[in-house]
Design an enzyme around this catalytic site. Structure first.
Site, PDB file in Angstrom:
ATOM      1  N   HIS A   1      17.477 -11.909  -5.494  1.00 59.33           N
ATOM      2  CA  HIS A   1      16.114 -11.510  -5.094  1.00 59.33           C
ATOM      3  C   HIS A   1      15.156 -11.679  -6.271  1.00 59.33           C
ATOM      4  CE1 HIS A   1      16.958  -9.905  -1.165  1.00 59.33           C
ATOM      5  NE2 HIS A   1      17.800  -8.981  -1.605  1.00 59.33           N
TER       6      HIS A   1
ATOM      7  N   ASP B   1      17.375  -7.203   4.579  1.00 59.51           N
ATOM      8  CA  ASP B   1      16.611  -8.368   4.093  1.00 59.51           C
ATOM      9  C   ASP B   1      16.300  -9.303   5.254  1.00 59.51           C
ATOM     10  OD1 ASP B   1      17.024  -7.442   1.529  1.00 59.51           O
ATOM     11  OD2 ASP B   1      18.713  -8.778   1.125  1.00 59.51           O
TER      12      ASP B   1
ATOM     13  N   LYS C   1      -7.419  14.398   5.651  1.00 58.11           N
ATOM     14  CA  LYS C   1      -8.302  14.824   6.731  1.00 58.11           C
ATOM     15  C   LYS C   1      -8.413  16.351   6.782  1.00 58.11           C
ATOM     16  CE  LYS C   1      -5.883  12.429   9.755  1.00 58.11           C
ATOM     17  NZ  LYS C   1      -4.957  11.776   8.807  1.00 58.11           N
ATOM     18  N   THR C   2      -7.262  17.010   6.764  1.00 55.90           N
ATOM     19  CA  THR C   2      -7.273  18.472   6.772  1.00 55.90           C
ATOM     20  C   THR C   2      -7.981  19.003   5.524  1.00 55.90           C
ATOM     21  OG1 THR C   2      -5.146  18.384   7.898  1.00 55.90           O
ATOM     22  CG2 THR C   2      -5.804  20.512   7.000  1.00 55.90           C
TER      23      THR C   2
ATOM     24  N   HIS D   1      23.570 -10.327  -5.883  1.00 57.78           N
ATOM     25  CA  HIS D   1      22.630 -10.288  -4.759  1.00 57.78           C
ATOM     26  C   HIS D   1      21.238  -9.861  -5.248  1.00 57.78           C
ATOM     27  CE1 HIS D   1      21.687  -9.139  -0.407  1.00 57.78           C
ATOM     28  NE2 HIS D   1      20.742  -8.485  -1.082  1.00 57.78           N
ATOM     29  N   GLU D   2      21.186  -8.788  -6.017  1.00 64.60           N
ATOM     30  CA  GLU D   2      19.886  -8.323  -6.520  1.00 64.60           C
ATOM     31  C   GLU D   2      19.287  -9.331  -7.496  1.00 64.60           C
ATOM     32  OE1 GLU D   2      18.429  -6.103  -4.960  1.00 64.60           O
ATOM     33  OE2 GLU D   2      20.201  -5.332  -3.931  1.00 64.60           O
TER      34      GLU D   2
ATOM     35  N   THR E   1      -3.890  11.412   4.416  1.00 66.68           N
ATOM     36  CA  THR E   1      -5.022  10.816   3.727  1.00 66.68           C
ATOM     37  C   THR E   1      -6.119  11.832   3.424  1.00 66.68           C
ATOM     38  OG1 THR E   1      -5.720  10.050   5.892  1.00 66.68           O
ATOM     39  CG2 THR E   1      -4.705   8.431   4.456  1.00 66.68           C
TER      40      THR E   1
ATOM     41  N   PRO F   1      -4.479   7.393   8.828  1.00 65.78           N
ATOM     42  CA  PRO F   1      -3.047   7.685   8.723  1.00 65.78           C
ATOM     43  C   PRO F   1      -2.777   9.091   8.178  1.00 65.78           C
ATOM     44  CG  PRO F   1      -3.656   5.755   7.383  1.00 65.78           C
ATOM     45  CD  PRO F   1      -4.911   6.291   7.971  1.00 65.78           C
ATOM     46  N   PRO F   2      -1.591   9.608   8.416  1.00 68.09           N
ATOM     47  CA  PRO F   2      -1.240  10.936   7.918  1.00 68.09           C
ATOM     48  C   PRO F   2      -1.324  11.010   6.394  1.00 68.09           C
ATOM     49  CG  PRO F   2       0.571   9.996   9.239  1.00 68.09           C
ATOM     50  CD  PRO F   2      -0.495   8.962   9.148  1.00 68.09           C
TER      51      PRO F   2
END
Ligand code: ADP
Ligand code: MG
Ligand code: ZN
Length: 575
Positions: free
Chosen positions: A411, A485, A192-193, A407-408, A190, A187-188
């Site tokens: 959760h 949600d 590599k470059t 609402h929160e 991570t 993935p981008p």
């Protein structure tokens, strides 16, 4: 600390220069014949120094002037920074202009440009990676493996490449086939470059870079020519050739008529790869995040015949990466700041995200005129990154706040009751990004296997907001606040039925895109998805009714304090 302030001041200084350029550029804004080109073609025009000035129109397009030509290119938000970077290197003026009179995005892009200019100035001062941005340029890399944390497997594979670059004859003498092309995929962000640079830095050889997107999608023959000239130079001087975004130039050939030109570029690359002898002290490293798209010819022996997977860091590796960036940038971190805890609070993030987090935390501290970086700076940087920026000038009615708070709290309650493995980290009704509030949970380890119970717990947690609204305010008062949600919940439920064999009637038969099931089977699966969500919603409603008093208490506390951390919220939920 002084360093920090200095850095910020430097950013502002460069920002001023950019602003002057902007004024100049906006003046240029006169009707002229218009040409449309792609973003990558624009980058090439820019690197070649053919553009006189650029103007970013937020949310719309980039405008550029080449002599009397006016050029348009579409872009995405993430492309602004690289564009500004390249413009600064090429010495082209960059400006921004309000799109449809929307002054907020105008100001936002202004801020992005200032930050980008600051960041670039900083990297230039260090002579760091971004100083060289021309197509197919040579640079000397001072990066070493000491700049890489985590990525253990990849680093040890690459050490061998370094030893080949340092003593190629030794390999040749015993007839060992030396590594030629190495494909880094993952993935981008991570690293590599970063690792490719480290190979050149460790071996003390030149580093040649080219990006797949810079040699595709335009003018006949130019892509192939650039590849050819880069390899010619590298063969003469030796070193590491790094091809970023290999998929852009190495996608499977002949898939579509209009890409004949890109096929030529790819063919040229294959020719060059085959033209090496062991005497050329050259190693080609390529990076991609989509290895499956690559043309098979690229992966044949003698070409990119070694693949090295680079994955997202684990929690322990995230801690190492954070530590490395704190040390390397000499961020004055307070002794109490626990990087292990911070790493756990950043699930599924890349090394680039973590580097960015360290930088953001330093910026937060600098903004507050602090001398050291403490946990609250770090935490607010993290929230900005993961949850979005706090919205200012946002007004909601007091009834809306009440709904958001409950609402929160819903959760939070459902998560605490049904998903105990993910501890509650914080609940807030401070509006950020798209959300008016957030209940944030932090998995305490990297989880790879998910049980049915855990997945159902995730669904229950996601349904908690809507369930709280329904119980407290009535079925006809539920709001649009549950939109994302419900998307999330549906996605998990589909995954369980379609792919994980966790349904009742469809059983262990799963969905296969290569041999799609009949319409009847699909309908059956969809029914099951629906039934699963319905069943869990009833559980959510029951939980809310049963614990209504603690839920309301948590909601009230949120209305009073806006943000509660996990322990505070938990104390209210478990009386
Ligand atoms: P990629 O090429 O995989 O997209 P990069 O090498 O460009 O990622 O990473 C961008 C930046 O993120 C690096 O310059 C470095 O600051 C940071 N970074 C990424 N991975 C790591 C890592 N494993 N160790 C230290 N820093 C990292
Ligand atoms: Mg990269
Ligand atoms: Zn919600």
């Amino acid at each position: 600390m002084n360093r920090l302030k200095h850095r910020v001041a430097l950013g502002i200084g460069t920002g001023l220069v950019a602003l002057l350029a902007i004024i100049a550029a906006v003046r240029l804004f006169a009707p002229a014949p218009a040409v449309s080109i792609s973003y990558s073609a624009l980058l090439i025009e820019l690197s070649a120094g053919r553009l006189d000035s650029l103007v970013v129109v937020p949310g719309r397009e980039i405008l550029a002037w080449r002599g009397a030509d006016r050029i348009h290119a579409a872009y995405t938000a993430a492309e602004v920074e690289p564009l500004v970077a390249r413009a600064m290197t090429a010495g082209t003026a960059v400006g921004f202009r309000s799109g449809g009179g929307d002054t907020r995005s105008f100001a936002l892009i202004g801020a992005v440009l200032l930050i980008a200019a600051g960041a670039i100035a900083f990297r230039h001062r260090l002579g760091g990676p971004s100083a060289q941005t021309d197509v197919g340029t040579r640079s000397t890399s001072r990066t070493t493996f000491a700049d890489v944390a985590g990525n253990g497997g990849a680093v040890s594979d690459l050490r061998e490449v370094v030893s080949f670059l340092q003593n190629g004859e030794k390999f040749a003498r015993v007839g060992a086939r030396a590594p030629r092309g190495i494909l880094l995929f993952g993935p981008p962000g991570t690293g590599k470059t970063l690792m490719a640079r480290a190979v050149a830095g460790e071996a003390g050889v030149p580093f040649w870079t080219i990006s797949g997107s810079e040699v595709t999608g335009f003018i006949v023959g130019l892509g192939a020519m650039r590849i050819k000239s880069l390899f010619r130079k590298a063969r003469r001087q030796g070193g590491v050739i790094f091809i970023d975004e290999l998929d852009a130039l190495g996608a499977k050939r002949g898939r579509n008529q209009s890409h004949n030109e890109d096929d030529r570029t790819l063919n040229q690359l294959l020719v060059e790869m085959d033209g090496f002898t062991p005497l050329h002290n050259v190693v080609v490293i390529a990076a991609t995040n989509r290895p499956d798209d690559l043309d098979a010819a690229l992966l044949r022996p003698g070409r990119f015949d070694r693949s090295v997977a680079v994955g997202l860091p684990t929690s322990a590796e995230r801690k190492e990466i954070l530590g490395l960036h704190v040390r390397n940038r000499r961020v004055p971190l307070e002794a109490g700041v626990d990087l292990g805890r911070l790493a756990r609070l950043m699930p599924q993030t890349s090394g680039a995200d973590l580097a960015n987090l360290v930088n953001e935390a330093a910026i937060v501290a600098a903004r507050e005129d602090a001398v050291t970086v403490n946990w609250s700076h770090v935490e607010s940087a993290r929230d900005r990154m993961l949850l979005g920026k706090e919205r200012s000038g946002f007004e909601a009615s007091s009834q809306e706040w009440r709904i958001v708070a409950m609402h929160e709290a819903g959760h939070a309650l459902l998560g605490v009751r049904w998903c105990p493995e993910d501890p509650l980290h914080k609940v807030t009704i401070l509006p950020r990004g798209q959300a008016m509030g957030v209940a944030f949970f932090a998995p305490d380890s990297d989880r790879h296997l998910h049980s049915r119970r855990y997945l159902e717990g995730q669904i229950l947690k996601g349904l908690g907001g809507r369930a709280a609204e329904e119980v407290l305010f009535g079925a006809d008062q539920v709001t649009s606040g549950a939109r994302s949600d419900l998307q999330h919940v549906t996605r998990i439920a589909r995954e369980m039925i379609y792919h994980l064999g966790m349904g009742e009637t469809a059983g262990l038969m799963v969905y296969d895109a290569d041999a799609p099931p009949s319409d009847e089977v699909r309908a059956l699966m969809d029914q099951e998805v629906r039934a699963l969500i319905d069943r869990l919603y009833q559980v959510a409603l029951r939980t809310v009714r049963k614990d209504q008093a603690s839920l309301v208490a948590l909601g009230e506390a949120l209305l009073e304090h806006e943000t509660l951390d996990g322990t505070e919220a938990l104390a209210i939920l478990t009386p």
